[in-house]
Write a protein that holds these residues in place. Structure first.
Motif, mmCIF file in Angstrom:
data_model
loop_
_atom_site.group_PDB
_atom_site.id
_atom_site.type_symbol
_atom_site.label_atom_id
_atom_site.label_comp_id
_atom_site.label_asym_id
_atom_site.label_seq_id
_atom_site.Cartn_x
_atom_site.Cartn_y
_atom_site.Cartn_z
ATOM 1 N N GLU A 1 -38.256 -49.731 11.577
ATOM 2 C CA GLU A 1 -37.496 -49.878 12.823
ATOM 3 C C GLU A 1 -36.797 -48.596 13.232
ATOM 4 O OE1 GLU A 1 -34.958 -53.128 11.880
ATOM 5 O OE2 GLU A 1 -36.581 -54.622 11.963
ATOM 6 N N LEU A 2 -36.577 -47.692 12.306
ATOM 7 C CA LEU A 2 -35.950 -46.411 12.659
ATOM 8 C C LEU A 2 -36.843 -45.558 13.540
ATOM 9 C CD1 LEU A 2 -34.343 -45.402 9.241
ATOM 10 C CD2 LEU A 2 -33.129 -46.055 11.320
ATOM 11 N N GLY A 3 -38.148 -45.797 13.512
ATOM 12 C CA GLY A 3 -39.065 -45.023 14.342
ATOM 13 C C GLY A 3 -38.977 -43.540 14.040
ATOM 14 N N GLN A 4 -38.904 -42.725 15.093
ATOM 15 C CA GLN A 4 -38.843 -41.280 14.896
ATOM 16 C C GLN A 4 -37.469 -40.807 14.450
ATOM 17 O OE1 GLN A 4 -40.499 -38.811 17.934
ATOM 18 N NE2 GLN A 4 -42.492 -39.808 17.865
ATOM 19 N N ASN A 5 -36.492 -41.703 14.393
ATOM 20 C CA ASN A 5 -35.221 -41.324 13.771
ATOM 21 C C ASN A 5 -35.355 -41.173 12.258
ATOM 22 O OD1 ASN A 5 -33.626 -41.268 16.129
ATOM 23 N ND2 ASN A 5 -33.442 -43.499 16.104
ATOM 24 N N LEU A 6 -36.461 -41.662 11.714
ATOM 25 C CA LEU A 6 -36.758 -41.462 10.303
ATOM 26 C C LEU A 6 -37.572 -40.179 10.172
ATOM 27 C CD1 LEU A 6 -36.778 -42.620 7.358
ATOM 28 C CD2 LEU A 6 -38.993 -43.640 7.947
ATOM 29 N N ALA A 7 -36.942 -39.140 9.625
ATOM 30 C CA ALA A 7 -37.694 -37.912 9.365
ATOM 31 C C ALA A 7 -38.795 -38.210 8.364
ATOM 32 C CB ALA A 7 -36.774 -36.809 8.840
ATOM 33 N N PHE A 8 -38.434 -38.837 7.249
ATOM 34 C CA PHE A 8 -39.424 -39.372 6.329
ATOM 35 C C PHE A 8 -38.738 -40.240 5.286
ATOM 36 C CE2 PHE A 8 -38.518 -34.997 4.855
ATOM 37 C CZ PHE A 8 -38.079 -35.205 3.557
ATOM 38 N N ALA A 9 -39.502 -41.186 4.755
ATOM 39 C CA ALA A 9 -39.107 -41.946 3.580
ATOM 40 C C ALA A 9 -39.856 -41.373 2.389
ATOM 41 C CB ALA A 9 -39.447 -43.426 3.761
ATOM 42 N N ILE A 10 -39.220 -41.411 1.222
ATOM 43 C CA ILE A 10 -39.819 -40.861 0.009
ATOM 44 C C ILE A 10 -40.364 -42.013 -0.823
ATOM 45 C CG2 ILE A 10 -39.468 -39.403 -2.001
ATOM 46 C CD1 ILE A 10 -36.883 -38.383 -0.552
ATOM 47 N N LEU A 11 -41.670 -42.033 -0.993
ATOM 48 C CA LEU A 11 -42.322 -43.044 -1.819
ATOM 49 C C LEU A 11 -42.289 -42.588 -3.278
ATOM 50 C CD1 LEU A 11 -44.087 -45.638 -1.997
ATOM 51 C CD2 LEU A 11 -46.077 -44.143 -1.712
ATOM 52 N N ASN A 12 -41.834 -43.465 -4.157
ATOM 53 C CA ASN A 12 -41.686 -43.102 -5.567
ATOM 54 C C ASN A 12 -41.950 -44.330 -6.431
ATOM 55 O OD1 ASN A 12 -41.042 -41.898 -7.993
ATOM 56 N ND2 ASN A 12 -38.859 -41.677 -7.574
ATOM 57 N N PRO A 13 -43.218 -44.707 -6.606
ATOM 58 C CA PRO A 13 -43.512 -45.932 -7.353
ATOM 59 C C PRO A 13 -43.093 -45.894 -8.814
ATOM 60 C CG PRO A 13 -45.389 -45.273 -6.001
ATOM 61 C CD PRO A 13 -44.428 -44.128 -5.986
ATOM 62 N N ASP A 14 -43.235 -44.729 -9.475
ATOM 63 C CA ASP A 14 -42.961 -44.680 -10.913
ATOM 64 C C ASP A 14 -42.627 -43.244 -11.311
ATOM 65 O OD1 ASP A 14 -42.718 -45.328 -13.576
ATOM 66 O OD2 ASP A 14 -44.883 -45.444 -13.954
ATOM 67 N N SER A 15 -41.539 -42.707 -10.771
ATOM 68 C CA SER A 15 -41.191 -41.298 -10.965
ATOM 69 C C SER A 15 -42.398 -40.422 -10.648
ATOM 70 C CB SER A 15 -40.693 -41.050 -12.391
ATOM 71 O OG SER A 15 -39.475 -41.735 -12.602
ATOM 72 N N GLY A 16 -43.080 -40.755 -9.588
ATOM 73 C CA GLY A 16 -44.339 -40.166 -9.170
ATOM 74 C C GLY A 16 -45.260 -41.286 -8.715
ATOM 75 N N PRO A 17 -46.533 -40.992 -8.507
ATOM 76 C CA PRO A 17 -47.443 -42.030 -8.000
ATOM 77 C C PRO A 17 -47.803 -43.091 -9.016
ATOM 78 C CG PRO A 17 -48.654 -40.015 -8.463
ATOM 79 C CD PRO A 17 -47.199 -39.683 -8.631
ATOM 80 N N GLY A 18 -47.536 -42.832 -10.305
ATOM 81 C CA GLY A 18 -47.938 -43.775 -11.335
ATOM 82 C C GLY A 18 -49.393 -43.570 -11.723
ATOM 83 N N HIS A 19 -49.925 -44.527 -12.491
ATOM 84 C CA HIS A 19 -51.275 -44.391 -13.034
ATOM 85 C C HIS A 19 -52.315 -45.181 -12.267
ATOM 86 C CE1 HIS A 19 -49.652 -42.227 -16.431
ATOM 87 N NE2 HIS A 19 -48.774 -43.200 -16.631
ATOM 88 N N ALA A 20 -51.870 -45.984 -11.307
ATOM 89 C CA ALA A 20 -52.813 -46.800 -10.547
ATOM 90 C C ALA A 20 -52.206 -47.113 -9.191
ATOM 91 C CB ALA A 20 -53.138 -48.091 -11.302
ATOM 92 N N ILE A 21 -53.060 -47.426 -8.275
ATOM 93 C CA ILE A 21 -52.628 -47.762 -6.924
ATOM 94 C C ILE A 21 -51.844 -49.074 -6.927
ATOM 95 C CG2 ILE A 21 -54.748 -49.009 -6.424
ATOM 96 C CD1 ILE A 21 -54.652 -47.946 -3.608
ATOM 97 N N ASP A 22 -50.859 -49.166 -6.062
ATOM 98 C CA ASP A 22 -50.120 -50.409 -5.835
ATOM 99 C C ASP A 22 -50.310 -50.773 -4.374
ATOM 100 O OD1 ASP A 22 -48.343 -52.495 -5.460
ATOM 101 O OD2 ASP A 22 -46.735 -51.597 -6.638
ATOM 102 N N ALA A 23 -51.251 -51.658 -4.104
ATOM 103 C CA ALA A 23 -51.635 -51.984 -2.736
ATOM 104 C C ALA A 23 -50.515 -52.654 -1.953
ATOM 105 C CB ALA A 23 -52.868 -52.885 -2.746
ATOM 106 N N ARG A 24 -49.453 -53.096 -2.641
ATOM 107 C CA ARG A 24 -48.363 -53.755 -1.921
ATOM 108 C C ARG A 24 -47.562 -52.787 -1.062
ATOM 109 N NH1 ARG A 24 -46.002 -56.588 -7.230
ATOM 110 N NH2 ARG A 24 -46.578 -54.503 -7.973
#
Length: 268
Positions: free
Chosen positions: A72-95
């Motif tokens: 909902e923040l739209g372009q007011n969000l510069a970016f969100a930081i994705l961090n599944p497991d202190s990094g991408p982890g060992h496998a994809i999380d489709a959720r």
């Protein structure tokens, strides 16, 4: 800004001298996101109100409303930081697929968290994690954490970032958590020049060299703030030459573990 070390120190490990090797071709399973291919981060014209950089260290299954708020923040969000497991982890999380797609569709951006170990982690390991974010989640940005501040490490990060951009990583943010040597700003799209508690934020001094760059190139991440001070931190960030900010009342080992309801109110 790892979940267990929210306030980075600035040790001075020995510089990394071996040549940077681009990782070999990966055999990571691709993820087809339910929206169109995400575009590179947008660069809206400067405004007097800072945009938001949100450490989204919370899972969309446990915090669906928080991820909806990010979209909902739209372009007011510069970016969100994705961090599944202190990094991408060992496998994809489709959720994560649908929340990421919603943010992209709204004009925001999501970047992948990678720990660089203050220059001690190999460039190949960092690049492999950036490639995982690309393959699994369609991300084209990276948030490089645990970055040193001294000029002796600039050459290593210059090689690393050049290799990342050749891979198609369009947006790079560096997080030393304090003001680094000026050369780091020449390498990245954004530098986090403050990460820490609110009680220390009042002592933050804006380095003169940063004023040679637009405030949109800098970000402040503030935690442990009194509830009554959240809006003041947001509104005052630009006066501290930061065009992006995140502030939360949460504290402890991982103050980024959820998006506070009050922050949602402030962000709105």
């Amino acid at each position: 800004m790892s979940p267990t070390s929210p306030a980075p120190a600035s040790p001075t490990p020995p510089p990394l001298t071996p040549p940077l090797l681009v990782p070999p071709s990966l055999t990571l399973p691709p993820l087809i996101l339910p929206s169109s291919t995400p575009q590179s981060p947008t660069s809206p014209p400067p405004t007097s109100t800072p945009r938001f950089v949100v450490p989204a260290y919370f899972h969309p299954t446990d915090h669906p409303d928080s991820w909806n708020t990010l979209a909902e923040l739209g372009q007011n969000l510069a970016f969100a930081i994705l961090n599944p497991d202190s990094g991408p982890g060992h496998a994809i999380d489709a959720r994560y697929a649908e929340p990421i797609a919603a943010i992209h569709a709204a004009g925001g951006e999501v970047v992948g968290y990678v720990d660089t170990g203050y220059g001690r982690r190999s460039g190949s390991a960092v690049l492999r994690e950036l490639a995982a974010y690309q393959s699994w989640y369609g991300l084209r940005g990276g948030f490089l954490d645990q970055v040193p501040t001294g000029p002796e490490h600039v050459a290593h990060y210059r090689r690393l970032i050049a290799a990342a951009r050749e891979m198609g990583v369009d947006h790079i943010a560096l997080n030393p958590g304090t003001t680094p040597a000026p050369e780091y700003a020449e390498l990245a799209d954004m530098v986090i020049t403050f990460e820490g508690p609110w009680v220390a934020y009042g002592d933050h001094i804006v380095a003169e060299w940063t004023r040679h760059h637009p405030p949109e190139r800098f970000c402040h991440l503030v935690h442990s703030a009194p509830l009554a001070e959240l809006a003041a931190v947001r509104d005052g960030a630009r006066g501290r030459h930061a065009g992006a900010v995140y502030v939360t009342q949460l504290s402890g080992a991982n103050p980024w573990g959820s998006l506070s309801p009050l922050f949602e109110h402030v962000a709105a």
